[in-house]
Design a protein around this motif. Sequence first.
Motif, short mmCIF file in Angstrom:
data_model
loop_
_atom_site.label_atom_id
_atom_site.label_comp_id
_atom_site.label_asym_id
_atom_site.label_seq_id
_atom_site.Cartn_x
_atom_site.Cartn_y
_atom_site.Cartn_z
N TYR A 392 0.81 -1.23 0.00
CA TYR A 392 0.00 0.00 0.00
C TYR A 392 0.84 1.27 0.00
O TYR A 392 0.42 2.31 -0.48
N THR A 410 -2.67 4.35 -4.50
CA THR A 410 -4.11 4.49 -4.66
C THR A 410 -4.39 5.30 -5.90
O THR A 410 -3.59 6.14 -6.31
N PHE A 416 -8.43 9.40 -0.32
CA PHE A 416 -7.67 8.81 0.79
C PHE A 416 -7.39 9.87 1.86
O PHE A 416 -7.61 9.66 3.05
N ILE A 467 -7.15 2.46 3.38
CA ILE A 467 -6.76 2.06 2.03
C ILE A 467 -7.26 0.65 1.70
O ILE A 467 -7.61 0.33 0.56
N VAL A 473 -7.01 0.54 -5.12
CA VAL A 473 -5.55 0.49 -5.25
C VAL A 473 -5.20 0.47 -6.73
O VAL A 473 -5.97 0.01 -7.55
#
Lengths: 474, 474
Positions: A392, A410, A416, A467, A473
Amino acid sequence: MLTYNLTNTGSDSLYEYLYKCIRNDILAGNIGAGEKLPSKRAFAKNLGISVITTQSAYEQLVAEGYIYSIPKSGYYVCDIGEGMSVTKGQKTGKSPKSQNDILAEKQEFLADFSSNQTEREMFPFTIWSKTIREVLSDSQMELMMNSPCGGTMELRSAITSYLKEFRNMDVSAHQVIVGAGTEYLYGLLIQLLGNSLCYGVENPGYSKIANICKSHGVSYQYVGIDRQGVLVPELERKNVNVVHTSPAHHFPTGIVMPVSRRYELLSWATKEEKRYIIEDDYDSELRLTGKMIPTLQSIDVSEKVIYMNTFTKTLSSTVRISYMVLPLHLADQFYKKLSFYSCTVSNFEQYTLARFMANGSYEKHLNRLRNYYQKKHDFIVKKFDTSEMKSYFTIHEQDAGVHFLLEVHTKNPEEFQRQCLARRIRLAPLRRYYHGDEIENNIFVMNYTAMGQEQMEQALKIMTDVIKNKIPVF
Amino acid sequence: MLTYNLTNTGSDSLYEYLYKCIRNDILAGNIGAGEKLPSKRAFAKNLGISVITTQSAYEQLVAEGYIYSIPKSGYYVCDIGEGMSVTKGQKTGKSPKSQNDILAEKQEFLADFSSNQTEREMFPFTIWSKTIREVLSDSQMELMMNSPCGGTMELRSAITSYLKEFRNMDVSAHQVIVGAGTEYLYGLLIQLLGNSLCYGVENPGYSKIANICKSHGVSYQYVGIDRQGVLVPELERKNVNVVHTSPAHHFPTGIVMPVSRRYELLSWATKEEKRYIIEDDYDSELRLTGKMIPTLQSIDVSEKVIYMNTFTKTLSSTVRISYMVLPLHLADQFYKKLSFYSCTVSNFEQYTLARFMANGSYEKHLNRLRNYYQKKHDFIVKKFDTSEMKSYFTIHEQDAGVHFLLEVHTKNPEEFQRQCLARRIRLAPLRRYYHGDEIENNIFVMNYTAMGQEQMEQALKIMTDVIKNKIPVF
């Protein structure tokens, strides 16, 4: 009070429409960060709608991180803007909030990675208090004598000794000018060097430099950087005279300028008389790893480098003491042109700091600080170093100083950021420090100095949850 | 080292010629105030002349007040220049003098009527130290929170309460901007109001205003005054936008602006949008006699007056805290345009002063200060009030504040000033505050705040001796 025309909401429900009106005003900057929204009740009455409707609109805004609530106080606008936004509690207000309100608001964040505030626990209260007491009892006469415009000789001598010992710089106290913060010293420099020069502002960089140039009415140019630092050909092309740079640790990218680029930069400066380099060494004391690279100032033989540093990073952001080291010919010009100015730092703080440095307390404090930040740094870096986290997040430029860049994998970094904010985690996107929009949005500048380990751990967990569950993603 | 060609001295003896060379360099400003001359021995060797010759030249310069000697240290240039001269110990020097040298030099004066320094004995050390200790123990959290750009709410609230109680001014903390000295606040104001306005500087007046305008590259005009204060038609004629004035006590003449002129000035300001009055209320707290006249700010209904005041006069010139009160629309512009600046006063001093004001210590201190200065004032005025003294000296404008004008009945005021200086009494001629040369030379600005009664008595005796024995009377 805010007023909207709710007669034509299109296909939206009333609360959705109201939520969009407020959101757009926040995004447009019409309602500033920290501004208080009307109470649900008063707002409803004013708009002629039900309290449930205003409540629903507010709840939506809270959930998306545009506003936050303080129990028993009300709803306030989050700081989501680009660049410099109005500080909380400063914009609205014929009846300004009390400091306690402001404290309460700031504490509302579980973790604020955008803050450059120093950590309260790390301020050396005991020894600082002792030093003040000593100064107040031993130096009453000196405390009452006007300081020379560049600062008291005691403090300037302490600074030259420090620079000699820790930065291997040979400068005289005569060259050192003490002032109430780096921003103030920039203003002085503009007055010293003149209005007709063009100032180069690194892009990305320390955005206040552009603000200071603008408000002084002097011209400035944004200058790009690559992985080695400021692009020298661009300085030539844009006719920059004075460039601001932080070779030891570029803000915000964290790049350390290699020696080759340093010489290239010095060479640029020597090519014309009216060219200078402002070397902002703002956090060299907090360099955690790697070898110290000599300052530009110490390898400059042509009086082209103006060295700047501050105690606001190592002592407290609330102690306003910075200094600059002028090349000899500029020091002479300074005394000729600007010695009518009184020094902006009070004698009480100048003598306290001078004593604190001279008796070795500052050095001890720095060692303690470095150890402390090193632990924090290792802790947070290790947290990001698991295989789950790596899918991530990627950390960049973690070697120097006390902030690093975090790349978030992302497709929707704004979302986010908003989701984190709704969970009381404030992040500063790297693009905030860019002029123009040539940068990806998914990199954040992570300043962790004011944060405890537990806080960091909680924040990271939440960021991971966000996330994992909400954000697509790459 | 200084070098002169002594091969052609004309009809002068060698020592006379050398004395004239040095004197001319001092008068021309080539050798600055506080600068150290070469030692007699080294100078003689360098010029290839005898030590007796350099010694004679130096003795002549000392006798005439151009230089002074410090035992075991050497010869230094007196501050005899017009306007702003380089501060002692700041001009020369790759190896600057230690603070002790500077202290020693300053103590060299038996009486310095040109100094605006506050008196050491009057600083409330005990209660100030106690207040610092309390703040350090009670407010650690607040001390570490960044101050809003305009100052902490605690200090700004204390200031608004003070202004309400003592100046009958109704302002909100939102309008108060705290900064490290009045000079700094002027710089901020120029940035706020813009580079395109023309600033009016009273003539005579506070000469730093012109310096600040000049070094910011903004245009300014000198504006004359009469017995009621600044000449409003001249503001019109010279297209001034922003005028700086001290209606409560003009500096340096001491004139108190009557209400009629105040309204005339306000009326001027309201005639165009971009017109403002900066009301510098720098020593209203120290007004000793007569009724307080309301501030311009409090009778301004058009948001035209920017009020300024400082704690450097009432606490210590070495505590750098001043503030301005902006009209509401300018306060809004300030937060919009300049809130990126950090406040230049450290939290430690802001919270100490706020507490000092809130708990009544400041009021007590002011009362004590006024009583003390009143006694001094009465003492010195009485000294001048004998028939003998009256034939040599006339006091003007003694009603407000802590300085007055002294007219010396002499045909040669420069010689009087020099003779006094040779006897370690420093005087500031009024013409120093004039731009141009339309003023008689025999008026001096007498600042007596930093002086004890014994000192004043001695100084007056010497001044009388000088005028009786040496200087031709009108």
